[in-house]
Structure formats: structure tokens, C-alpha cells
Scaffold this active site. Structure first.
Site, PDB file in Angstrom:
ATOM      1  CB  SER A  12      41.034  37.446  50.671  1.00 29.07           C
ATOM      2  OG  SER A  12      39.903  36.829  50.111  1.00 29.07           O
ATOM      3  CB  CYS A  18      21.106  50.312  50.539  1.00 30.39           C
ATOM      4  SG  CYS A  18      19.455  50.951  50.566  1.00 30.39           S
TER       5      CYS A  18
HETATM    6  N1  PLP Z   1      39.779  43.013  54.179  1.00 22.84           N
HETATM    7  C1  PLP Z   1      39.674  43.821  53.108  1.00 22.84           C
HETATM    8  C2  PLP Z   1      40.510  45.056  53.022  1.00 22.84           C
HETATM    9  C3  PLP Z   1      38.795  43.493  52.070  1.00 22.84           C
HETATM   10  O1  PLP Z   1      38.686  44.294  51.015  1.00 22.84           O
HETATM   11  C4  PLP Z   1      38.013  42.320  52.196  1.00 22.84           C
HETATM   12  C5  PLP Z   1      37.016  41.966  51.160  1.00 22.84           C
HETATM   13  O2  PLP Z   1      36.479  42.825  50.494  1.00 22.84           O
HETATM   14  C6  PLP Z   1      38.181  41.510  53.333  1.00 22.84           C
HETATM   15  C7  PLP Z   1      39.064  41.903  54.299  1.00 22.84           C
HETATM   16  C8  PLP Z   1      37.392  40.247  53.518  1.00 22.84           C
HETATM   17  O3  PLP Z   1      37.885  39.226  52.696  1.00 22.84           O
HETATM   18  P1  PLP Z   1      36.966  37.926  52.412  1.00 22.84           P
HETATM   19  O4  PLP Z   1      35.930  38.363  51.447  1.00 22.84           O
HETATM   20  O5  PLP Z   1      37.904  36.923  51.816  1.00 22.84           O
HETATM   21  O6  PLP Z   1      36.433  37.481  53.704  1.00 22.84           O
END
Ligand code: PLP
Length: 388
Positions: free
Chosen positions: A199, A325
Site C-alpha cells: 500500500s 471502540c
Molecule cells: N494490511 C495491513 C497489514 C495494513 O496495516 C493495512 C492498513 O493499515 C492494510 C492491509 C490496508 O491497506 P489500505 O489502507 O491501503 O487499504
């Protein structure tokens, strides 16, 4: 605006100035569509190809194995749903108890649709129980989905071993590497992950851009069906500005990787040591070594994480807590529960996550503030009142 000390980089990161600079022309003069026949659009296609090559280089992958998506969640969904659709006779999924909701909630929803899901447990230090993983494998297992690094604790899973186990059994291996990319070296030429999610906003690119890495030869049905973009693997006009930004961020991440192992890790260790030395009844969650260099998850007994966060917020310090929460009651995180962290400690857990933009002064300031905040809260806490 008042000064912010941002130690919540696993939640999201600042867009790097170089990334913003690289993106700007794509909101103005370079607005062509990469699929157009004319030279104007063709130039954008060329820019996207360059970005693709940079992302591929960061991962040790080939450019044609990179599919741009809208976020990490889409990449995770596209991986798991794409494998299931491409292998309709296989109805079993293996995943872990500590995945991000992008995988965890998806698998729970697939279970409601009739798929069978096995969630492999973790140890008290958050490490995966590989024996259970092996014992869970069935002839109809379609996919193993196990994250590279945990977003709450930073614990790293042994992805190389999981890939070997998956391939020895003819199973596709997907890893959510959203928290790992840019923080630890990743070389997909050496680690047999078939599908990997990343991401942009976790590595100083903007929100709304992600990547699904698809190893050559992996059978995958597309999630978004439409135009022929991304070689038919993800329909939708490419988000050219963000893709170019991500390319720049990937380039920067490569140059910053060494700093993750040295300067950022040192700052994290200093923060952790100072807090542990000056605060009674607290401990670090997650394996002390097998962990991301930037992440520290600390449980403070007998206090609410949210109360700590609010007091930190008053000082301009941004961190995260390990509980969410939900419906009026504070539910401790499913990750800490899976690790068997006691209830009283899971409620009082705080995640600090650093980036290359943090300074020693910021870390010192945070480390100085936390013990006093915890002490004050314990003085008024119903938990500690009961202890007396
Ligand atoms: N996977 C993990 C381990 C993450 O920490 C996150 C976001 O916090 C995501 C997936 C989701 O990514 P996005 O916010 O780009 O959808």
C-alpha cells in the site's frame, strides 16, 4: 497549526516532498490517458512503465508482475478472491489469527458464504505455529494467506518457510506485506511468495494507491473486470499521478532501507528502553528480535490505552492503541487476544511506529511524557483502585 509529533507511521505516513513533486505534473499538463493511441497518452504510459520498474526493483520482481490497485485492501481482496475464482473446486483457505481486517474480515465473510477457513494460531510472542499450519493443509486448500509483518506488533512471519510449505503442497501463497515493504528488505526472486500486497500510503506515497504482485504463472481471476488495463488483470483507468508517486516512493524506500535497520531501529529501541525503565508494570508485545525495526507495541497494565492516547494527543503526540471502540465497549485487539496478552494489559496497549522523518529529540520527548501520563492515569484508574 500546533506542532505534531507523529509516531503513528503504521497507520499512515507523510507524503514525501519528492513524491509530491513527482506527482504534480500529472494533475496539470500530463493528464493524458495511458491507454490512448496518441503520443500525449503514450508519454504517460511511459511514465507508468518507469514507476512499475521502480516498484518491481524494490521487491526484486519483474515489472510485468506488478499490478497497480487502489489500496492494500483491494490488493488483499484481489489476491484471495482471484485465487478462489480461478480454482472453483478448492474451497479451503488457510490464514492466521492476526491478519489485518483486509484479510481477516474477508476470510470471515467467505466462511459465511460456505468456504472453510482455518486460522493458524500464534505464540505469546506473536510467532506463527508452523506445525499447525502444516497440519491444516488439505487436498482442497486453495490458498495460504499469511502476512509478512504484523501491523500492530511488527512481528515478522517466516514467509520463506511458509512459501516452501505451500509450494511443496501445490498451494498458492499470498502475503500481505503492507507493513513490511520499505521497512525490511524484500527479494521476491529469492522468497517464493506468489501474491503480495503493498500500500502506497504506508511508504510515503499518497493514499489510494496499492500494488498486487502476481508471480508469473499464478492462476488468478481479476477482481475488477472492465478495460484491458494492467494486462487485463485490473480494469479501470490508471491513477497516473499516484502510480508515479508510488514509483518515486519505492525509489526513496530503497535508499532508506539501511536507515530502517540502523537509525530508526536505534530510535525505537531507545524509546522502548526509556519507557520500560521509568514505568512499572509495562512490557513490550511481540518477539524482541523478529520484528519490524520501527514498531513498538507496549502494554501498560491497569490503564486504558485510549486514555493514554488522549493525553498524548493533548501534547501533540500521535500514536495508536491496540483496542477499538466497538459498540460502546472497548474490545482489545484481536491480535493481542490471539497472542494471549492478559485482558488488563491488552486494554492498555499503545503502538508507537517511527519513520525516517522522526528525530532523536521527538523520541526523547515522547519517552519523557509517557511515564508521567501512565502514573497519573493509574492514580485515578478503577483497576488500580481494586488492586489496593
Ligand atoms: N494490511 C495491513 C497489514 C495494513 O496495516 C493495512 C492498513 O493499515 C492494510 C492491509 C490496508 O491497506 P489500505 O489502507 O491501503 O487499504
Amino acid at each position: 497549526m500546533r506542532k505534531v509529533i507523529y509516531v503513528d507511521n503504521n497507520a499512515t505516513t507523510m507524503v514525501a516532498p519528492e513524491v509530491l513533486g513527482a506527482m504534480q505534473p500529472f494533475f496539470a499538463e500530463r493528464y493524458g490517458n495511458a491507454s490512448s493511441m496518441h503520443t500525449f497518452g503514450g508519454q504517460v504510459k511511459h511514465d507508468l512503465d518507469e514507476a512499475r520498474a521502480k516498484v518491481a526493483h524494490l521487491l526484486g520482481a519483474a515489472p510485468e508482475e506488478i499490478v497497480f490497485t487502489s489500496c492494500g485492501t483491494e490488493s488483499d481482496n484481489a489476491a484471495i478472491l482471484g485465487v478462489l475464482r480461478a480454482n472453483p473446486d478448492k474451497r479451503h483457505i488457510i490464514t492466521t489469527r492476526v491478519e489485518h481486517p483486509a484479510v481477516h474480515s474477508l476470510c470471515q465473510s467467505l466462511a459465511q458464504e460456505g468456504y472453510e477457513v482455518t486460522e493458524v494460531p500464534v505464540t505469546r510472542q506473536g510467532e506463527l505455529d508452523l506445525d499447525v499450519l502444516v497440519d491444516s493443509i488439505r487436498p482442497d486448500t486453495a490458498i495460504i494467506s499469511a502476512m509478512w509483518a504484523n501491523n500492530e506488533t511488527g512481528v515478522l512471519f517466516p514467509v520463506e518457510k511458509i512459501a516452501e510449505i505451500a509450494h511443496a503442497n501445490g498451494i498458492v501463497f499470498h502475503s500481505d506485506a503492507v507493513q513490511a515493504v520499505g521497512k525490511v528488505p524484500i527479494n521476491l526472486a529469492e522468497v517464493g511468495v506468489d501474491l503480495l500486497a503493498l500500500s502506497g500510503h504506508k511508504l510515503h506515497a499518497p493514499k489510494g494507491i496499492g500494488v498486487l504482485y502476481v508471480r508469473r504463472g499464478t492462476k488468478l481471476a481479476p477482481l475488477l473486470i472492465g478495460g484491458h488495463q494492467e494486462h487485463g488483470r485490473r480494469g479501470g483507468t490508471e491513477n497516473s499521478a499516484s502510480i508515479v508517486g508510488l514509483g518515486k516512493a519505492a525509489e526513496l524506500a530503497e535508499t532508506h532501507l539501511a536507515k530502517q535497520q540502523t537509525r530508526i531501529k536505534q530510535m525505537r529501541d531507545t524509546l522502548e528502553r526509556r519507557i520500560l525503565e521509568s514505568t512499572p508494570d509495562c512490557f513490550v508485545n511481540g518477539h524482541p528480535e523478529h520484528r519490524l525495526p520501527n514498531t513498538s507495541n507496549i502494554s501498560f497494565e491497569y490503564v486504558e490505552g485510549e486514555a493514554i492516547l488522549l493525553m498524548l494527543d493533548e501534547l501533540g503526540i500521535c500514536a495508536s492503541s491496540g483496542s477499538a471502540c466497538a459498540s460502546g465497549s472497548l474490545e482489545p485487539s484481536h491480535v493481542l487476544r490471539a497472542m494471549g496478552v492478559p485482558f488488563t494489559a491488552a486494554h492498555g496497549s499503545i503502538r508507537f511506529s517511527l519513520s525516517v522523518y522522526n528525530t532523536d529529540e521527538e523520541v526523547k520527548y515522547v519517552a519523557e511524557q509517557v511515564p508521567g501520563i501512565v502514573k497519573r492515569l493509574r492514580e485515578i484508574s478503577p483497576f488500580t483502585q481494586k488492586q489496593k
